[in-house]
Design an enzyme around this catalytic site. Structure first.
Site, PDB file in Angstrom:
ATOM      1  N   ASP A  36       0.841  -1.190   0.000  1.00  0.00           N
ATOM      2  CA  ASP A  36       0.000   0.000   0.000  1.00  0.00           C
ATOM      3  C   ASP A  36       0.884   1.251   0.000  1.00  0.00           C
ATOM      4  O   ASP A  36       2.096   1.155   0.174  1.00  0.00           O
ATOM      5  CB  ASP A  36      -0.957  -0.005   1.203  1.00  0.00           C
ATOM      6  CG  ASP A  36      -0.253  -0.333   2.518  1.00  0.00           C
ATOM      7  OD1 ASP A  36       0.987  -0.325   2.568  1.00  0.00           O
ATOM      8  OD2 ASP A  36      -0.958  -0.597   3.510  1.00  0.00           O
ATOM      9  N   GLU A  42      -9.689  -0.578   5.071  1.00  0.00           N
ATOM     10  CA  GLU A  42     -10.364  -0.239   6.320  1.00  0.00           C
ATOM     11  C   GLU A  42     -11.650  -1.056   6.466  1.00  0.00           C
ATOM     12  O   GLU A  42     -12.121  -1.664   5.503  1.00  0.00           O
ATOM     13  CB  GLU A  42     -10.669   1.262   6.330  1.00  0.00           C
ATOM     14  CG  GLU A  42      -9.431   2.157   6.324  1.00  0.00           C
ATOM     15  CD  GLU A  42      -8.709   2.218   7.671  1.00  0.00           C
ATOM     16  OE1 GLU A  42      -8.768   1.240   8.451  1.00  0.00           O
ATOM     17  OE2 GLU A  42      -8.056   3.237   7.940  1.00  0.00           O
TER      18      GLU A  42
HETATM   19  C1  GLP Z   1      -0.478   0.708   8.501  1.00  0.00           C
HETATM   20  C2  GLP Z   1      -0.156  -0.177   7.302  1.00  0.00           C
HETATM   21  C3  GLP Z   1      -0.543  -1.610   7.565  1.00  0.00           C
HETATM   22  C4  GLP Z   1      -0.006  -2.051   8.920  1.00  0.00           C
HETATM   23  C5  GLP Z   1      -0.607  -1.191  10.008  1.00  0.00           C
HETATM   24  C6  GLP Z   1      -0.181  -1.602  11.404  1.00  0.00           C
HETATM   25  O1  GLP Z   1      -1.790   1.120   8.515  1.00  0.00           O
HETATM   26  N1  GLP Z   1      -0.808   0.270   6.126  1.00  0.00           N
HETATM   27  O2  GLP Z   1      -0.033  -2.439   6.523  1.00  0.00           O
HETATM   28  O3  GLP Z   1      -0.317  -3.394   9.131  1.00  0.00           O
HETATM   29  O4  GLP Z   1      -0.180   0.133   9.761  1.00  0.00           O
HETATM   30  O5  GLP Z   1       1.042  -1.013  11.735  1.00  0.00           O
HETATM   31  P1  GLP Z   1       1.914  -1.421  12.985  1.00  0.00           P
HETATM   32  O6  GLP Z   1       2.532  -2.710  12.640  1.00  0.00           O
HETATM   33  O7  GLP Z   1       2.932  -0.326  13.104  1.00  0.00           O
HETATM   34  O8  GLP Z   1       0.992  -1.503  14.140  1.00  0.00           O
END
Ligand code: GLP
Length: 279
Positions: free
Chosen positions: A85, A161
């Site tokens: 993404d 989302e």
């Molecule tokens: C972002 C990314 C996701 C990721 C999420 C959780 O939103 N687009 O791919 O899984 O954050 O992030 P973290 O691992 O820092 O909690």
């Protein structure tokens, strides 16, 4: 055997739920386990297409894989890397564009250059065309062999989302306020700097990868993990789509596992699994 979930009581299908859940002691152990599976894949298929995720959670995976490469444990020189993404509107060279983040955290430590990398163009004038082009490019590259995923506190995967279509393709999405709050830490804690729009591989796109591996660590992810593996398949928890995939692995530390009703069962099945099967 019957187990009770948020949605009621369900018989266990064929004696096991669809998604394999592996409970590890901590994030480092999770990173090593997953990096081991990636190394194993690259030994079998040196030009494998690895789908990579951003966020803090996958960092131990990248560190463990780089350490294996440095120790001569696997050759990644032919590996290819695909982005999950991207923020819309951040220039590619912005330090928090996911392209920059992945360059720093994945490509450079593995000794790969941008030729090995593919991702959507978050600065394209025609975002819709850029999304369609990326979806096509993934298919033309032969599809993702192993897709790493994190999970948002609201159950999002990539930037899908809640209430994203489970059949969605790569497209533009609007972030929830919660996700912008969660991600503000990468933007000097200033939510105003967090873009509202993103491009994400759709859930249908993600499900086309040959193996999905989701890592979640910390108690903050416990509700999302429980809904993902023990709740119904529902767009309100996008990660629950993993239940539709024939080869999905969810690796969690004790904190992220803390709300799983079937935790003991997951420990039992994994500890009795023949080692040759891997994850
Ligand atoms: C972002 C990314 C996701 C990721 C999420 C959780 O939103 N687009 O791919 O899984 O954050 O992030 P973290 O691992 O820092 O909690």
């Amino acid at each position: 055997m019957v187990y009770t979930t948020y949605a009621g009581e369900f018989p266990l299908q064929n004696g096991r739920p669809n998604v394999e859940v592996v409970i590890v002691s901590d994030a480092k152990a999770g990173g090593e386990l997953i990096a081991g599976a990636m190394a194993e894949l690259l030994r079998r298929k040196p030009d494998a297409l690895l789908g990579v995720a951003t966020g803090s959670t996958p960092l131990p995976i990248y560190q463990a894989l780089a350490a294996t490469v440095d120790a001569g444990g696997v050759d990644v020189s032919r590996a290819r890397v695909a982005q999950l993404d991207e923020y819309v509107g951040l220039p590619a060279e912005h330090p928090e564009s996911y392209r920059s983040v992945l360059r720093r955290e994945v490509l450079e430590p593995l000794g790969l250059d941008l030729d090995a990398f593919m991702g959507p163009d978050g600065t394209a004038e025609d975002v819709r065309a850029a999304c369609e082009a990326y979806d096509r490019a993934l298919a033309e590259a032969g599809g993702v062999d192993l897709q790493l995923l994190g999970i948002g506190t609201d159950g999002h995967i990539g930037f899908n989302e809640p209430c994203s279509s489970l059949a969605s393709r790569t497209r533009i999405k609007t972030l929830t306020e919660q996700t912008r709050v969660d991600n503000a830490r990468f933007f000097e804690g200033d939510i105003e700097q967090v873009p509202h729009h993103v491009i994400t591989q759709g859930i249908g796109t993600i499900l086309e990868a040959r193996h999905l591996v989701l890592l979640a660590t910390g108690e903050g992810k416990a509700d999302a993990v429980a809904a993902t593996v023990e709740g119904p398949v529902a767009a309100v928890c996008p990660a629950s789509a993993l239940q539709l995939h024939p080869h999905a692995t969810v690796v969690v530390d004790e904190g992220a596992a803390s709300k799983l009703k079937l935790a003991e069962y997951f420990r039992h099945t994994y500890s009795n699994k023949p080692a040759w099967q891997g994850i």
